[in-house]
Design a protein around this motif. Structure first.
Motif, PDB file in Angstrom:
ATOM      1  N   ASP A  47       4.163   0.632  -4.252  1.00  0.00           N
ATOM      2  CA  ASP A  47       3.195  -0.034  -5.116  1.00  0.00           C
ATOM      3  C   ASP A  47       1.876  -0.229  -4.366  1.00  0.00           C
ATOM      4  OD1 ASP A  47       1.765  -1.564  -6.916  1.00  0.00           O
ATOM      5  OD2 ASP A  47       3.408  -2.969  -7.314  1.00  0.00           O
ATOM      6  N   GLU A  48       1.118   0.837  -4.267  1.00  0.00           N
ATOM      7  CA  GLU A  48      -0.112   0.820  -3.472  1.00  0.00           C
ATOM      8  C   GLU A  48      -1.146  -0.160  -4.011  1.00  0.00           C
ATOM      9  OE1 GLU A  48      -1.451   4.837  -2.896  1.00  0.00           O
ATOM     10  OE2 GLU A  48       0.499   5.458  -2.093  1.00  0.00           O
ATOM     11  N   ALA A  49      -1.193  -0.350  -5.319  1.00  0.00           N
ATOM     12  CA  ALA A  49      -2.157  -1.294  -5.889  1.00  0.00           C
ATOM     13  C   ALA A  49      -1.835  -2.722  -5.441  1.00  0.00           C
ATOM     14  CB  ALA A  49      -2.159  -1.202  -7.408  1.00  0.00           C
ATOM     15  N   PHE A  50      -0.555  -3.091  -5.445  1.00  0.00           N
ATOM     16  CA  PHE A  50      -0.168  -4.435  -5.021  1.00  0.00           C
ATOM     17  C   PHE A  50      -0.427  -4.637  -3.534  1.00  0.00           C
ATOM     18  CE2 PHE A  50       2.811  -7.577  -3.334  1.00  0.00           C
ATOM     19  CZ  PHE A  50       2.464  -8.671  -4.109  1.00  0.00           C
ATOM     20  N   SER A  98      -2.738  -7.482  -2.012  1.00  0.00           N
ATOM     21  CA  SER A  98      -2.221  -8.435  -1.031  1.00  0.00           C
ATOM     22  C   SER A  98      -3.068  -8.425   0.230  1.00  0.00           C
ATOM     23  CB  SER A  98      -0.772  -8.099  -0.664  1.00  0.00           C
ATOM     24  OG  SER A  98       0.082  -8.345  -1.739  1.00  0.00           O
ATOM     25  N   LYS A  99      -3.389  -7.236   0.712  1.00  0.00           N
ATOM     26  CA  LYS A  99      -4.196  -7.117   1.926  1.00  0.00           C
ATOM     27  C   LYS A  99      -5.560  -7.757   1.732  1.00  0.00           C
ATOM     28  CE  LYS A  99      -5.862  -3.820   5.333  1.00  0.00           C
ATOM     29  NZ  LYS A  99      -5.886  -2.420   5.755  1.00  0.00           N
ATOM     30  N   ILE A 149       2.817  -8.922   3.049  1.00  0.00           N
ATOM     31  CA  ILE A 149       1.974  -8.022   2.259  1.00  0.00           C
ATOM     32  C   ILE A 149       2.737  -7.383   1.107  1.00  0.00           C
ATOM     33  CG2 ILE A 149       2.247  -5.866   3.562  1.00  0.00           C
ATOM     34  CD1 ILE A 149      -0.921  -5.726   3.364  1.00  0.00           C
ATOM     35  N   PHE A 150       4.049  -7.236   1.261  1.00  0.00           N
ATOM     36  CA  PHE A 150       4.862  -6.648   0.203  1.00  0.00           C
ATOM     37  C   PHE A 150       5.433  -7.709  -0.733  1.00  0.00           C
ATOM     38  CE2 PHE A 150       5.033  -3.504   3.635  1.00  0.00           C
ATOM     39  CZ  PHE A 150       4.632  -2.371   2.952  1.00  0.00           C
ATOM     40  N   GLY A 151       5.240  -8.985  -0.419  1.00  0.00           N
ATOM     41  CA  GLY A 151       5.688 -10.064  -1.287  1.00  0.00           C
ATOM     42  C   GLY A 151       7.198 -10.237  -1.341  1.00  0.00           C
ATOM     43  N   MET A 152       7.898  -9.964  -0.235  1.00  0.00           N
ATOM     44  CA  MET A 152       9.361 -10.008  -0.250  1.00  0.00           C
ATOM     45  C   MET A 152       9.936 -10.932   0.823  1.00  0.00           C
ATOM     46  SD  MET A 152      10.214  -5.978  -0.933  1.00  0.00           S
ATOM     47  CE  MET A 152      11.901  -6.238  -0.435  1.00  0.00           C
TER      48      MET A 152
END
Length: 160
Positions: A67-70, A74-75, A24-27
């Motif tokens: 980064d709440e928008a990202f 993602s969610k 979800i965080f893209g990491m």
């Protein structure tokens, strides 16, 4: 948000709650995460840590967490993809486990390694056999167009 075992730690249970920044965080490539436990358990864990993270990973994790928008984007995409897979699996009459994660685990009626090979031939990646669950396949959510390709390929792969 709605499901957590953190309260069990507060109640004194010997529980460790973990979270990765992979999906979800893209990491996923940075292998960053954290754990929540009692102070005593944390001290035991600290003594056997076998890796370290560079400071850039910490900076990236803090930025990603904020980064709440990202995170919302993602969610939303994970849920959208998971619903597509669930609908496909349900339409095919296959059994699946309930999921609130970034993957769906379903029973295809075929050997999981055979499903994996057949999907790989279509340039689609799924997990092969896990432990002795030889007819269960795990598919992780990815880009919507990749999930669409999986959903289109699945009926032929499982012979439905």
């Amino acid at each position: 948000e709605g499901n957590t075992c953190i309260g069990l730690i507060d109640e004194g249970h010997d529980v460790i709650v973990t979270r990765t920044f992979s999906k979800i965080f893209g990491m996923a490539g940075l292998r960053m995460g954290y754990s929540i436990s009692s102070a005593e358990t944390a001290e035991k864990i600290r003594g056997v840590v076998m890796s370290w993270s560079p400071c850039t990973s910490y900076a990236a994790a803090i930025g990603a967490y904020q980064d709440e928008a990202f995170i919302a984007y993602s969610k939303q995409k994970i849920v959208e993809a998971r619903e597509m897979v669930n609908m496909t699996v349900d339409t095919l009459g296959l059994e699946r486990l309930p999921s609130q994660t970034n993957f769906v685990y379903f029973k295809s009626g075929k050997e999981a390694n055979d499903v994996q090979k057949a999907m790989a031939a279509k340039l689609i990646s799924v997990r092969g056999q896990y432990m002795d669950y030889n007819e269960w396949t795990r598919v992780s959510m990815g880009k919507i167009e990749d999930v669409e390709r999986f959903c289109k390929a699945l009926p032929a792969v499982v012979g439905a």
